[in-house]
Design a protein around this motif. Sequence first.
Motif, mmCIF file in Angstrom:
data_model
loop_
_atom_site.group_PDB
_atom_site.id
_atom_site.type_symbol
_atom_site.label_atom_id
_atom_site.label_comp_id
_atom_site.label_asym_id
_atom_site.label_seq_id
_atom_site.Cartn_x
_atom_site.Cartn_y
_atom_site.Cartn_z
ATOM 1 N N THR A 4 0.918 -1.114 0.107
ATOM 2 C CA THR A 4 -0.174 0.027 -0.072
ATOM 3 C C THR A 4 0.709 1.233 -0.108
ATOM 4 O O THR A 4 0.156 2.358 -0.259
ATOM 5 N N LEU A 47 -5.502 -4.740 11.098
ATOM 6 C CA LEU A 47 -5.401 -6.203 10.931
ATOM 7 C C LEU A 47 -4.572 -6.729 12.236
ATOM 8 O O LEU A 47 -3.765 -7.151 12.004
ATOM 9 N N ARG A 55 -9.370 -15.615 13.229
ATOM 10 C CA ARG A 55 -10.079 -15.933 11.907
ATOM 11 C C ARG A 55 -9.403 -17.246 11.475
ATOM 12 O O ARG A 55 -10.032 -17.677 10.411
ATOM 13 N N PRO A 129 -8.135 -14.178 3.330
ATOM 14 C CA PRO A 129 -9.356 -13.617 2.833
ATOM 15 C C PRO A 129 -9.329 -12.271 2.087
ATOM 16 O O PRO A 129 -8.168 -11.400 2.299
ATOM 17 N N GLU A 130 -10.132 -12.021 1.136
ATOM 18 C CA GLU A 130 -10.202 -10.858 0.211
ATOM 19 C C GLU A 130 -10.120 -9.414 1.128
ATOM 20 O O GLU A 130 -9.492 -8.574 0.756
ATOM 21 N N ASP A 131 -10.962 -9.358 2.273
ATOM 22 C CA ASP A 131 -10.623 -8.051 2.976
ATOM 23 C C ASP A 131 -9.366 -7.927 3.635
ATOM 24 O O ASP A 131 -8.733 -6.502 3.610
ATOM 25 N N VAL A 132 -8.632 -9.027 3.908
ATOM 26 C CA VAL A 132 -7.176 -8.847 4.504
ATOM 27 C C VAL A 132 -6.210 -8.464 3.283
ATOM 28 O O VAL A 132 -5.627 -7.600 3.478
ATOM 29 N N ALA A 134 -7.131 -6.638 0.575
ATOM 30 C CA ALA A 134 -7.162 -5.361 0.232
ATOM 31 C C ALA A 134 -6.653 -4.431 1.408
ATOM 32 O O ALA A 134 -6.372 -3.469 0.982
ATOM 33 N N ALA A 135 -6.887 -4.647 2.631
ATOM 34 C CA ALA A 135 -6.459 -3.925 3.565
ATOM 35 C C ALA A 135 -4.704 -3.867 3.439
ATOM 36 O O ALA A 135 -4.268 -2.770 3.760
#
Length: 137
Positions: A4, A47, A55, A129-132, A134-135
């Motif tokens: 990022t 996170l 998770r 997971p996709e949310d992880v 993405a972050a």
Amino acid sequence: MTGTGKTSQTRLRVRYAETDAMGVAHHAGYPVWFEVGRTDLMHALGLPYRDLEARGYYLMLSDLQVRYRRAARYDDLLELTTRVSEVRSRTLKFAYELHRIDPEGRELLATGETHHIATDHSYRPARLPEDVLAALA
């Protein structure tokens, strides 16, 4: 996929227990400081490791590199910059820069990188997971 560009700044002070008889920080302390910076960055990204583990995921260390440039010494004020440098579905890389902070400015002491593989709680590689992702990305 690259990271990022988000960074975390962590301030540390070299403790007496981290030094040798000459007051120089032992080389084994640098990876510990990297872990502190990585933990701070993961919190800043929303996170925390604790949440990832709840998770069902671990981020296991698979490689560690430290390039030492100058010695850190007892009571030095240090600033560690940590960033995600690469994200893939099952692997992450973090990059680190460690500076001494004093009235005369900043001096680069070390750089480094850690590589991590995502696993499930049975230690099998696992896609994050996709949310992880993405972050992190």
